[in-house]
Design an enzyme around this catalytic site. Structure first.
Site, mmCIF file in Angstrom:
data_model
loop_
_atom_site.group_PDB
_atom_site.id
_atom_site.type_symbol
_atom_site.label_atom_id
_atom_site.label_comp_id
_atom_site.label_asym_id
_atom_site.label_seq_id
_atom_site.Cartn_x
_atom_site.Cartn_y
_atom_site.Cartn_z
ATOM 1 N N TYR A 32 -17.355 3.547 -36.929
ATOM 2 C CA TYR A 32 -17.193 4.621 -36.013
ATOM 3 C C TYR A 32 -17.638 6.035 -36.609
ATOM 4 C CZ TYR A 32 -16.243 5.723 -31.290
ATOM 5 O OH TYR A 32 -16.184 6.067 -30.057
ATOM 6 N N HIS A 37 -19.133 11.179 -42.430
ATOM 7 C CA HIS A 37 -19.709 9.862 -43.007
ATOM 8 C C HIS A 37 -21.496 10.322 -43.199
ATOM 9 C CE1 HIS A 37 -16.631 7.725 -40.552
ATOM 10 N NE2 HIS A 37 -16.325 7.474 -41.884
#
Ligand code: PAF
Length: 282
Positions: A32, A37
């Protein structure tokens, strides 16, 4: 960019890259993916010839009453983000691929995990250390990338790598925030509009703590007291912890006389969010 489900496929691909003399970076994630990230993937893409992103919601690091089942998952969306940021391979195993029947070996740590999230989430770091060790053994990267939002996790992983002589460089990357200051987290998706507004008490209290340190406040009790006061004024917030610890030991300190980490965990409704700052960075 390929998505693979098995350890054999990862090993085969990494062996091919190694045979060509290429370097490999690993970005371990629970999926997700968000801009936090993405910044890790960007850093790996810059430093290495190839980047592997692991995308695995690791059951072992969740306690029995935590959000394992509801943790958001969307591999197609993740694959798009990884591709856009120059990742080369996603490892997206099923739990049975990572933990075969009879699995019974664990990596645990007796220091650094007794405070902060280790105290609130007793099984958490054993699960993190075990899965990260497995990912390191599967991918055998030159470098691995972790966010500083999980500051204790980063310290634990650095310590583990040192203790167990793992030949991997650990890179910590800065916290990425929304425009209004909230630290990016996959768990932000749990928040309803009122909770999303309320969640700003985390970054506001971090900003307050930083200001106090910048202005020369040395008493941890005073800093923590003011931060707690600000958070407690928000009806939807419930403090798990607001603590200042020695960066090296993760033990609480009373005076800011050494490099320190100020870390907070706050429930907004049912969602537990974390944030932090390092005294050296203010
Ligand atoms: O930080 C996370 O997302 C997880 O703890 C990690 C490092 C991917 C291990 O499951």
């Amino acid at each position: 960019m390929r998505v693979v489900k098995t350890i054999d496929e990862v090993r085969k691909q990494v062996r091919e890259w190694r045979a060509q003399g290429l370097t490999v970076g690993l970005v371990p994630t629970m999926g997700y993916l968000h801009e936090g990230h993405a910044s890790l993937i960007d850093a790996s893409h810059k430093d290495n010839d190839r980047t592997v992103v692991s995308d695995f919601v690791n059951p072992m690091q969740f306690g029995p009453t935590e959000d394992l089942e509801s943790y958001p998952r969307d591999i197609d969306r993740d694959a798009q983000l990884v591709e856009e940021h120059g990742g080369d391979l996603i490892f997206n195993p099923e739990p049975s691929e990572m933990y075969h029947e009879g699995f019974s070996s664990f990596v645990d740590m007796t220091v650094l995990t007794q405070e902060l999230c280790g105290l609130s989430r007793p099984v958490h770091f054993r699960g993190v250390c075990t899965v990260v060790s497995k990912l390191f053994n599967i991918v055998k990267p030159d470098r691995a990338y972790f966010g500083k939002k999980d500051a204790q996790q980063l310290a634990v992983i650095r310590h583990m790598v040192d203790d167990l002589n793992m030949d991997i460089e650990i890179i910590g990357c800065p916290i990425i925030r929304e425009a209004d200051g909230l630290a990016k987290s996959s768990r932000n998706t749990y928040l309803n509009p009122d909770e999303r507004k309320a969640a700003l008490v985390l970054s506001r209290s971090i900003a307050l703590g930083k200001d106090m340190v910048k202005n020369g406040e040395k008493s941890c009790e005073t800093i923590i007291g003011e931060m707690k006061k600000l958070i407690s004024a928000e009806p939807l917030a419930r403090i798990d912890y607001v603590k200042i610890v020695d960066c090296a030991t993760m033990q609480q300190i009373t005076k800011l006389d050494r490099p320190a980490l100020c870390a907070i965990a706050v429930y907004i409704g049912k969602t537990r969010l974390i944030d932090n700052f390092f005294s050296e960075d203010v």
